[in-house]
Design a protein around this motif. Structure first.
Motif, PDB file in Angstrom:
ATOM      1  N   SER A 143      -5.590  -0.281   3.829  1.00  0.00           N
ATOM      2  CA  SER A 143      -5.317  -1.463   4.645  1.00  0.00           C
ATOM      3  C   SER A 143      -5.557  -2.694   3.793  1.00  0.00           C
ATOM      4  O   SER A 143      -6.410  -2.682   2.887  1.00  0.00           O
ATOM      5  CB  SER A 143      -6.208  -1.497   5.897  1.00  0.00           C
ATOM      6  OG  SER A 143      -7.574  -1.562   5.549  1.00  0.00           O
ATOM      7  N   ASP A 144      -4.782  -3.730   4.031  1.00  0.00           N
ATOM      8  CA  ASP A 144      -4.924  -5.003   3.301  1.00  0.00           C
ATOM      9  C   ASP A 144      -4.843  -4.780   1.792  1.00  0.00           C
ATOM     10  O   ASP A 144      -5.611  -5.370   1.014  1.00  0.00           O
ATOM     11  CB  ASP A 144      -6.234  -5.694   3.665  1.00  0.00           C
ATOM     12  CG  ASP A 144      -6.329  -5.991   5.155  1.00  0.00           C
ATOM     13  OD1 ASP A 144      -5.291  -6.319   5.757  1.00  0.00           O
ATOM     14  OD2 ASP A 144      -7.437  -5.859   5.709  1.00  0.00           O
ATOM     15  N   ASN A 145      -3.938  -3.865   1.387  1.00  0.00           N
ATOM     16  CA  ASN A 145      -3.684  -3.583  -0.036  1.00  0.00           C
ATOM     17  C   ASN A 145      -4.882  -2.955  -0.753  1.00  0.00           C
ATOM     18  O   ASN A 145      -5.023  -3.075  -1.974  1.00  0.00           O
ATOM     19  CB  ASN A 145      -3.274  -4.866  -0.781  1.00  0.00           C
ATOM     20  CG  ASN A 145      -1.978  -5.445  -0.250  1.00  0.00           C
ATOM     21  OD1 ASN A 145      -1.013  -4.722  -0.004  1.00  0.00           O
ATOM     22  ND2 ASN A 145      -1.949  -6.757  -0.063  1.00  0.00           N
ATOM     23  N   VAL A 146      -5.737  -2.269   0.015  1.00  0.00           N
ATOM     24  CA  VAL A 146      -6.916  -1.632  -0.576  1.00  0.00           C
ATOM     25  C   VAL A 146      -7.017  -0.199  -0.072  1.00  0.00           C
ATOM     26  O   VAL A 146      -6.812   0.072   1.120  1.00  0.00           O
ATOM     27  CB  VAL A 146      -8.203  -2.400  -0.192  1.00  0.00           C
ATOM     28  CG1 VAL A 146      -9.440  -1.657  -0.678  1.00  0.00           C
ATOM     29  CG2 VAL A 146      -8.169  -3.801  -0.783  1.00  0.00           C
ATOM     30  N   THR A 169      -2.994   3.141  -6.026  1.00  0.00           N
ATOM     31  CA  THR A 169      -1.668   2.771  -5.550  1.00  0.00           C
ATOM     32  C   THR A 169      -1.239   3.742  -4.459  1.00  0.00           C
ATOM     33  O   THR A 169      -1.737   4.870  -4.379  1.00  0.00           O
ATOM     34  CB  THR A 169      -0.628   2.806  -6.681  1.00  0.00           C
ATOM     35  OG1 THR A 169      -0.579   4.133  -7.228  1.00  0.00           O
ATOM     36  CG2 THR A 169      -0.989   1.825  -7.800  1.00  0.00           C
ATOM     37  N   TYR A 170      -0.278   3.302  -3.627  1.00  0.00           N
ATOM     38  CA  TYR A 170       0.224   4.162  -2.559  1.00  0.00           C
ATOM     39  C   TYR A 170       1.603   3.648  -2.160  1.00  0.00           C
ATOM     40  O   TYR A 170       1.977   2.504  -2.455  1.00  0.00           O
ATOM     41  CB  TYR A 170      -0.727   4.167  -1.361  1.00  0.00           C
ATOM     42  CG  TYR A 170      -1.173   2.801  -0.903  1.00  0.00           C
ATOM     43  CD1 TYR A 170      -0.428   2.074   0.032  1.00  0.00           C
ATOM     44  CD2 TYR A 170      -2.331   2.229  -1.406  1.00  0.00           C
ATOM     45  CE1 TYR A 170      -0.831   0.824   0.445  1.00  0.00           C
ATOM     46  CE2 TYR A 170      -2.749   0.971  -0.989  1.00  0.00           C
ATOM     47  CZ  TYR A 170      -1.993   0.278  -0.071  1.00  0.00           C
ATOM     48  OH  TYR A 170      -2.398  -0.970   0.336  1.00  0.00           O
ATOM     49  N   ASP A 171       2.379   4.494  -1.472  1.00  0.00           N
ATOM     50  CA  ASP A 171       3.744   4.107  -1.123  1.00  0.00           C
ATOM     51  C   ASP A 171       3.880   3.631   0.318  1.00  0.00           C
ATOM     52  O   ASP A 171       4.938   3.152   0.718  1.00  0.00           O
ATOM     53  CB  ASP A 171       4.726   5.250  -1.411  1.00  0.00           C
ATOM     54  CG  ASP A 171       4.319   6.561  -0.764  1.00  0.00           C
ATOM     55  OD1 ASP A 171       3.479   6.536   0.164  1.00  0.00           O
ATOM     56  OD2 ASP A 171       4.837   7.612  -1.183  1.00  0.00           O
TER      57      ASP A 171
END
Length: 226
Positions: A143-146, A169-171
């Motif tokens: 969430s929130d790029n974390v 990283t994630y998609d």
């Protein structure tokens, strides 16, 4: 043959995954849990010239500890373990490979949907938190790029939760991958973790001195929506 300290470390660790092991010709040692949800693989400095099975790996390691600087001399159906003085020796017989649990080959990891770095300190914190809170699961979310690793009880929405953030990283953020922390029977090291929506994870040591990889199945309660 004399086993290196890393090989001994690998064997001691693999004994926590499965009490027996089959060593195949070459320099790769592999093990698989009885439930087939953990697989470990290590490349070692020794090259074994034959296949052999050990029914009780912990017992075998204890036998090696009976002599100082044990030297191993392999025969057809046993290994002769001798100390450097040549005075003491132990004849240790191999087990029938057909009776033991062994992976046919390594796992080809599917494309990873989530990748993150898991250092030794963070792994230790997760295990301590699980022990303190009485939980057995690590929920991996974003969430929130974390990316967040959460020690919790996934069946109890009000359970006390320990969370730690990691780089990765994630998609998509729409996932919740769950790992049973009791399956993280890893040699202390820093790891690169890759997780696939096929419910399989791969832990690869980033220590240049360790050619070491584990594959751990995720819990079926995991979710992923691309």
């Amino acid at each position: 043959m004399q086993l290196s300290s890393f090989t001994m470390q690998v064997l001691k660790n693999f004994a926590t995954i499965n009490s027996n092991i089959v060593i195949k010709p070459g320099n790769e040692i592999m093990t698989m849990s009885e439930a087939k949800n953990i697989l470990g693989s290590a490349k070692v400095s020794e090259t074994f010239g034959q296949q052999f099975g050990i029914y009780d790996l912990s017992e075998f390691l204890s036998v090696l500890g009976l002599v100082g600087d044990p030297q191993l001399y392999f025969k057809d159906n046993y290994v002769d373990v001798r100390d450097t003085s040549g005075r003491g020796s132990i004849k240790y017989f191999f087990s029938d490979v057909a009776m033991l649990t062994t992976p046919a080959k390594g796992i080809t990891m599917p494309a990873a949907n989530v990748t993150f770095d898991l250092d030794e300190s963070t792994l230790n914190k997760l295990k301590r938190a699980a022990s303190a809170l009485g939980h057995s699961e690590v929920s991996i979310t974003a969430s929130d790029n974390v990316i967040k690793l959460n020690v919790l009880d996934s069946e109890n929405a009000t359970s006390n939760t320990y969370t730690i953030e990691v780089d990765g990283t994630y998609d998509t953020e729409d996932f919740n991958f769950i790992v049973n922390i009791n399956n993280l029977r890893l040699i202390p090291s820093d790891y690169k973790v890759q997780i696939s929506s096929k419910l399989i994870s791969q832990f690869t040591s980033t220590n240049d001195q360790m050619d070491l990889t584990y594959w751990v199945a995720l819990e079926k309660s995991s979710s992923y929506n691309a």
